[in-house]
Design a protein around this motif. Structure first.
Motif, PDB file in Angstrom:
ATOM      1  N   GLU A 297      61.631  73.131  12.525  1.00  0.00           N
ATOM      2  CA  GLU A 297      63.102  73.054  13.000  1.00  0.00           C
ATOM      3  C   GLU A 297      62.888  73.943  13.645  1.00  0.00           C
ATOM      4  OE1 GLU A 297      65.145  70.486  13.666  1.00  0.00           O
ATOM      5  OE2 GLU A 297      64.169  69.375  12.729  1.00  0.00           O
ATOM      6  N   SER A 298      62.691  75.255  13.215  1.00  0.00           N
ATOM      7  CA  SER A 298      62.640  76.338  13.536  1.00  0.00           C
ATOM      8  C   SER A 298      61.174  76.874  15.036  1.00  0.00           C
ATOM      9  CB  SER A 298      62.322  77.539  12.613  1.00  0.00           C
ATOM     10  OG  SER A 298      60.871  77.666  12.221  1.00  0.00           O
ATOM     11  N   SER A 299      60.598  76.503  14.636  1.00  0.00           N
ATOM     12  CA  SER A 299      58.922  76.617  15.737  1.00  0.00           C
ATOM     13  C   SER A 299      59.223  75.383  16.749  1.00  0.00           C
ATOM     14  CB  SER A 299      57.613  75.647  15.147  1.00  0.00           C
ATOM     15  OG  SER A 299      57.938  74.675  14.348  1.00  0.00           O
ATOM     16  N   GLY A 300      59.640  74.296  16.037  1.00  0.00           N
ATOM     17  CA  GLY A 300      59.916  73.427  17.371  1.00  0.00           C
ATOM     18  C   GLY A 300      61.275  73.812  18.066  1.00  0.00           C
ATOM     19  N   GLN A 301      61.882  74.499  17.988  1.00  0.00           N
ATOM     20  CA  GLN A 301      63.030  75.113  18.822  1.00  0.00           C
ATOM     21  C   GLN A 301      62.289  76.266  20.152  1.00  0.00           C
ATOM     22  OE1 GLN A 301      66.693  73.657  19.269  1.00  0.00           O
ATOM     23  NE2 GLN A 301      66.240  75.071  20.681  1.00  0.00           N
ATOM     24  N   LEU A 302      62.029  76.402  19.123  1.00  0.00           N
ATOM     25  CA  LEU A 302      60.993  77.991  20.336  1.00  0.00           C
ATOM     26  C   LEU A 302      60.382  76.815  21.248  1.00  0.00           C
ATOM     27  CD1 LEU A 302      61.088  80.506  17.755  1.00  0.00           C
ATOM     28  CD2 LEU A 302      62.316  80.727  19.454  1.00  0.00           C
ATOM     29  N   ILE A 303      59.351  76.330  20.354  1.00  0.00           N
ATOM     30  CA  ILE A 303      58.570  75.779  21.574  1.00  0.00           C
ATOM     31  C   ILE A 303      59.616  75.183  22.322  1.00  0.00           C
ATOM     32  CG2 ILE A 303      56.751  73.864  21.664  1.00  0.00           C
ATOM     33  CD1 ILE A 303      55.665  74.629  18.591  1.00  0.00           C
ATOM     34  N   ALA A 304      60.142  74.043  22.256  1.00  0.00           N
ATOM     35  CA  ALA A 304      61.790  72.909  23.178  1.00  0.00           C
ATOM     36  C   ALA A 304      61.742  74.184  24.611  1.00  0.00           C
ATOM     37  CB  ALA A 304      62.223  72.434  22.108  1.00  0.00           C
ATOM     38  N   ASN A 305      62.613  75.555  23.891  1.00  0.00           N
ATOM     39  CA  ASN A 305      62.945  76.369  24.301  1.00  0.00           C
ATOM     40  C   ASN A 305      61.175  77.051  25.889  1.00  0.00           C
ATOM     41  OD1 ASN A 305      65.337  76.417  23.231  1.00  0.00           O
ATOM     42  ND2 ASN A 305      64.473  78.097  22.318  1.00  0.00           N
ATOM     43  N   GLN A 306      60.542  76.911  25.117  1.00  0.00           N
ATOM     44  CA  GLN A 306      59.168  77.101  26.077  1.00  0.00           C
ATOM     45  C   GLN A 306      58.955  76.057  27.384  1.00  0.00           C
ATOM     46  OE1 GLN A 306      58.065  80.041  26.756  1.00  0.00           O
ATOM     47  NE2 GLN A 306      55.872  79.587  27.537  1.00  0.00           N
ATOM     48  N   ILE A 307      58.802  74.852  26.337  1.00  0.00           N
ATOM     49  CA  ILE A 307      58.849  73.890  26.713  1.00  0.00           C
ATOM     50  C   ILE A 307      59.966  73.791  28.305  1.00  0.00           C
ATOM     51  CG2 ILE A 307      58.265  70.995  27.486  1.00  0.00           C
ATOM     52  CD1 ILE A 307      56.880  71.677  25.057  1.00  0.00           C
ATOM     53  N   GLU A 308      61.342  74.157  27.848  1.00  0.00           N
ATOM     54  CA  GLU A 308      62.459  73.454  28.777  1.00  0.00           C
ATOM     55  C   GLU A 308      62.430  74.151  29.926  1.00  0.00           C
ATOM     56  OE1 GLU A 308      65.922  72.279  30.030  1.00  0.00           O
ATOM     57  OE2 GLU A 308      64.272  72.064  28.635  1.00  0.00           O
ATOM     58  N   THR A 309      62.180  75.646  30.169  1.00  0.00           N
ATOM     59  CA  THR A 309      61.163  77.241  31.545  1.00  0.00           C
ATOM     60  C   THR A 309      60.645  76.154  31.914  1.00  0.00           C
ATOM     61  OG1 THR A 309      61.557  78.660  29.972  1.00  0.00           O
ATOM     62  CG2 THR A 309      60.739  79.000  31.521  1.00  0.00           C
ATOM     63  N   VAL A 310      59.577  75.236  31.669  1.00  0.00           N
ATOM     64  CA  VAL A 310      58.556  75.176  32.354  1.00  0.00           C
ATOM     65  C   VAL A 310      59.127  73.678  33.089  1.00  0.00           C
ATOM     66  CG1 VAL A 310      56.362  73.832  32.643  1.00  0.00           C
ATOM     67  CG2 VAL A 310      56.509  75.671  31.451  1.00  0.00           C
TER      68      VAL A 310
ATOM     69  N   ALA B  12      53.722  79.678  17.361  1.00  0.00           N
ATOM     70  CA  ALA B  12      53.211  78.516  15.743  1.00  0.00           C
ATOM     71  C   ALA B  12      52.867  79.721  14.415  1.00  0.00           C
ATOM     72  CB  ALA B  12      52.376  77.446  15.509  1.00  0.00           C
ATOM     73  N   ASP B  13      52.485  80.525  15.289  1.00  0.00           N
ATOM     74  CA  ASP B  13      51.377  81.557  14.455  1.00  0.00           C
ATOM     75  C   ASP B  13      53.278  82.319  13.521  1.00  0.00           C
ATOM     76  OD1 ASP B  13      49.548  80.715  14.312  1.00  0.00           O
ATOM     77  OD2 ASP B  13      48.553  81.995  16.050  1.00  0.00           O
ATOM     78  N   ASN B  14      53.771  82.765  14.389  1.00  0.00           N
ATOM     79  CA  ASN B  14      55.273  83.255  13.531  1.00  0.00           C
ATOM     80  C   ASN B  14      56.522  83.113  13.330  1.00  0.00           C
ATOM     81  OD1 ASN B  14      54.205  86.196  15.127  1.00  0.00           O
ATOM     82  ND2 ASN B  14      54.713  84.849  17.194  1.00  0.00           N
ATOM     83  N   THR B  15      56.085  81.242  12.488  1.00  0.00           N
ATOM     84  CA  THR B  15      56.598  80.792  12.237  1.00  0.00           C
ATOM     85  C   THR B  15      56.344  81.064  10.312  1.00  0.00           C
ATOM     86  OG1 THR B  15      56.913  78.947  13.389  1.00  0.00           O
ATOM     87  CG2 THR B  15      58.149  78.240  11.459  1.00  0.00           C
ATOM     88  N   ALA B  16      57.561  81.222   9.452  1.00  0.00           N
ATOM     89  CA  ALA B  16      57.058  81.338   8.467  1.00  0.00           C
ATOM     90  C   ALA B  16      57.446  80.253   7.450  1.00  0.00           C
ATOM     91  CB  ALA B  16      59.123  81.966   7.484  1.00  0.00           C
TER      92      ALA B  16
ATOM     93  N   ALA C 252      51.948  76.427   2.197  1.00  0.00           N
ATOM     94  CA  ALA C 252      52.623  75.109   3.762  1.00  0.00           C
ATOM     95  C   ALA C 252      51.594  75.106   4.532  1.00  0.00           C
ATOM     96  CB  ALA C 252      53.552  75.061   3.843  1.00  0.00           C
ATOM     97  N   SER C 253      52.010  74.245   5.377  1.00  0.00           N
ATOM     98  CA  SER C 253      50.555  74.237   6.523  1.00  0.00           C
ATOM     99  C   SER C 253      51.886  74.043   7.868  1.00  0.00           C
ATOM    100  CB  SER C 253      49.572  73.638   6.327  1.00  0.00           C
ATOM    101  OG  SER C 253      48.591  74.028   5.086  1.00  0.00           O
ATOM    102  N   LEU C 254      51.100  74.106   9.063  1.00  0.00           N
ATOM    103  CA  LEU C 254      51.843  74.055   9.926  1.00  0.00           C
ATOM    104  C   LEU C 254      50.785  73.151  11.043  1.00  0.00           C
ATOM    105  CD1 LEU C 254      54.885  73.724  11.375  1.00  0.00           C
ATOM    106  CD2 LEU C 254      54.042  76.113  12.652  1.00  0.00           C
ATOM    107  N   LEU C 255      50.854  72.386  11.686  1.00  0.00           N
ATOM    108  CA  LEU C 255      50.082  71.776  12.542  1.00  0.00           C
ATOM    109  C   LEU C 255      50.744  71.182  13.565  1.00  0.00           C
ATOM    110  CD1 LEU C 255      49.431  70.593   9.307  1.00  0.00           C
ATOM    111  CD2 LEU C 255      48.013  69.248  10.456  1.00  0.00           C
ATOM    112  N   LEU C 256      49.838  70.856  14.308  1.00  0.00           N
ATOM    113  CA  LEU C 256      50.589  70.503  16.241  1.00  0.00           C
ATOM    114  C   LEU C 256      49.377  69.794  16.258  1.00  0.00           C
ATOM    115  CD1 LEU C 256      51.446  74.057  18.276  1.00  0.00           C
ATOM    116  CD2 LEU C 256      52.472  73.127  16.781  1.00  0.00           C
ATOM    117  N   ALA C 257      50.207  68.336  16.959  1.00  0.00           N
ATOM    118  CA  ALA C 257      49.126  67.632  16.938  1.00  0.00           C
ATOM    119  C   ALA C 257      49.488  66.852  18.447  1.00  0.00           C
ATOM    120  CB  ALA C 257      49.364  65.833  15.915  1.00  0.00           C
ATOM    121  N   ASP C 258      48.526  65.847  19.340  1.00  0.00           N
ATOM    122  CA  ASP C 258      48.810  65.584  20.330  1.00  0.00           C
ATOM    123  C   ASP C 258      49.574  63.925  20.401  1.00  0.00           C
ATOM    124  OD1 ASP C 258      46.622  63.767  19.837  1.00  0.00           O
ATOM    125  OD2 ASP C 258      45.688  65.128  20.774  1.00  0.00           O
ATOM    126  N   GLY C 259      49.943  63.327  20.944  1.00  0.00           N
ATOM    127  CA  GLY C 259      50.247  62.176  21.210  1.00  0.00           C
ATOM    128  C   GLY C 259      49.739  61.477  20.637  1.00  0.00           C
TER     129      GLY C 259
END
Length: 572
Positions: free
Chosen positions: A57-70, A206-210, A215-222
């Motif tokens: 949720e935390s990484s998703g919110q930050l990334i969503a904010n970045q995408i929202e800017t664009v 994503a690198d700065n997410t606790a 555990a692991s954090l992954l970003l996958a495409d569509g």
């Protein structure tokens, strides 16, 4: 008993007490340990799930904010009036005429985002007179992608996300998320706007997410292909489809091009649970060891006085007498046991005395019954002789009396059987009344109302006769005429009710209480018959049988008997 045998018994008693103490205390403790283990498993799993969810949720919110800017920047581009007008101008391959368009796009797109991200947006105009330049490329480059059709399929959102990441070779193979929007004027579509979101910036977030432990954090495409993996064993999975088998995951899909996955191996969760469970089990084993020692010591101390009491029971042959175990004034447990034992012995003595008295009463009753059982053949023959003499002398009254007596005694004796039907009991009562009419030279009105379904029920013999006898001898005695006896029998609520009512002289209250309590002396009026009736009611039907007397002096008497629907066995 020898000393060795006593020691063996003592040791066995102590062992059983100690075992019981351990069982009584260890079983609840074990249940608590099991409950704690289940709670640890639940809480640990819950904590891992919460950690994975928070990371996603935390990484998703930050990334969503970045995408929202664009996305907001894309709104500015597709709604810019100058751009909409410039895309509709026919330039006739006049480059100088196009320069203002390029300059304005430079100001519109590049400046707010900085020079490093100049290629964030690309415009693909439908106007073929516009040459490629800064932020403008020919529409033919994406014609084969059928972007227009996909935008129509996107519906109200008006955005089409590319499933796979775009790799820009001229930017060092940098990866970008892409989405497309149609630039529309008043007269229809003017072109396609391509927005490129730097994947490197998303990776930096994503690198700065606790993350939880291991555990692991992954970003996958569509398409489900892992494009980024941090922590755990997923580093080698980059470029391959994500396989969540054997992992506990929390997934957040931001858009059709990007999915965030926080995952931890199930083995890591299990190991964390087992570490906590092992600690709880260790504490339980230590507590059980202490409990064994304490229970052994406590059993020895608690049984010391009890052993002395048991030795007294085993060595003193006279312990059956209560005076050998006089009550003690102490209030400890062994004294309570001894006092209870003393009370038990006293009660046993009383029960023994009552049993002896009951045996004596039974023997007396059997003797009386034996004396009462005269030879029926002699009685019947004697009555027959008297009847024939009466008939010879034409004494009809005496002959009828002999008929009543013959039927009555034949039913009463009946080979010693004590069980009769209600109909047979009523017949005996009727003969008894007729005998008394002849004996006292008076007339009684006998009214019988018995339901047909109770006439065949079996009861003990002479259940109603003592009541009718009391009504005649003590209630109606001395009455010249008008004596009425009503007998009613009916089934009510699982019981049978017998009611005998007379209009005689009634019974005083104190006499009525004596009859109900069975305290009457046989010599008193009606005392022995009622006392015998009460005893037989209890003997045949138990405590559910009831007898009630309602009477007032000069107002007559009503006697009611309630018996349960208990079928008596017919005697052989």
């Amino acid at each position: 008993m020898d000393i060795g045998g006593q020691a063996a018994v003592r040791t066995g008693l102590e062992r059983r007490v100690r075992q019981n103490m351990v069982l009584i205390t260890s079983i609840p403790l074990l249940l608590v340990v099991v409950a704690i283990c289940f709670y640890i498993a639940y809480d640990t799993t819950k904590e891992f799930n919460r950690g994975l969810r928070d990371a996603a949720e935390s990484s998703g919110q930050l990334i969503a904010n970045q995408i929202e800017t664009v996305y907001l920047k894309s709104d500015m581009v597709v709604q810019n009036r100058y751009l909409l007008q410039a895309l509709q101008v026919e330039y006739d391959k006049d480059i100088e005429k196009m320069l203002p368009l390029y300059d304005n796009l430079e100001l519109l797109i590049a400046e707010p985002l900085g020079s490093r991200d100049r290629s964030f947006f690309t415009v693909y105009p439908y106007n073929e007179s516009i040459y490629e330049g800064s932020f403008i490329e020919r529409y033919d480059r994406i014609r084969d992608l059928h972007i227009e059709q996909k935008l129509q399929e996107a519906g109200a959102s008006g955005i089409y996300w590319a499933e796979a990441l775009s790799v820009r070779k001229y930017r060092g193979d940098a990866k970008f998320l892409q989405f497309y929007r149609e630039i529309r004027g008043y007269n229809g579509g003017l072109g396609i706007l391509e927005a490129n979101i730097s994947f490197a910036q998303l990776v930096q977030i994503a690198d700065n997410t606790a993350l939880p432990e291991k555990a692991s954090l992954l970003l996958a495409d569509g398409g489900g292909t892992v494009q980024y993996a941090r922590g755990g064993t997923f580093a080698a999975a980059v470029g391959s489809p994500f396989d969540g088998k054997g992992y506990r995951t929390s997934v957040r899909t931001l858009n059709p091009s990007l999915t965030i996955i926080a995952a931890v191996p199930e083995t890591v969760v299990l190991q964390s649970i087992l570490r906590m469970v092992a600690l709880v089990v260790l504490i339980f084993v230590v507590a059980l060891t202490i409990m064994l020692y304490v229970s052994g010591y406590s059993s020895r101390m608690a049984l010391r006085i009890l052993k002395q009491f048991l030795d007294t029971l085993k060595t003193d042959e006279r312990f059956w007498t209560a005076d050998k175990f006089a009550a003690e004034a102490d209030d400890h447990e062994i004294a309570i046991i001894k006092n209870k034992f003393y009370m038990l012995l006293e009660r046993m003595n009383r029960l023994h005395e009552e049993r002896l008295k009951a045996d004596r009463d039974r023997a007396k009753f059997e003797l009386e019954l034996l004396q009462a059982r005269i030879n029926p053949h002699l009685l019947y023959n004697s009555l027959s002789v008297i009847k024939w003499n009466a008939q010879w002398n034409k004494d009809r009254r005496t002959s009828q009396l002999i008929d009543y007596m013959s039927r009555y005694y034949r039913a009463s004796l009946n080979k010693g059987n004590t069980i009769v039907t209600v109909a047979e009991e009523l017949a005996m009562v009727e003969d008894y009344v007729r005998i008394n009419e002849t004996s006292y030279n008076c007339s009684y009105e006998l009214i019988i109302a018995a339901d047909s379904d109770v006439r065949g029920r079996r009861i003990f013999k002479h259940m109603l006769q003592p009541i009718v006898e009391n009504a005649i001898l003590h209630g109606l005695n001395g009455r010249e005429g008008g004596g009425v006896i009503r007998i009613s029998i009916a089934a009510r609520e699982g019981r049978t009710v017998f009611t005998v009512v007379d209009n005689g002289s009634g019974i005083p209250p104190e006499r009525r209480e004596q009859l109900l309590n069975g305290q009457s002396h046989p010599a008193s009026p009606g005392g022995y018959g009622m006392k015998n009736l009460l005893r037989r009611l209890q003997m045949y039907f138990g405590p559910e049988a009831e007898l009630a007397i309602d009477s007032e002096p000069g107002q007559g008497t009503e006697v009611s008997i309630w018996i349960p629907d208990k079928e008596l066995e017919e005697e052989e």
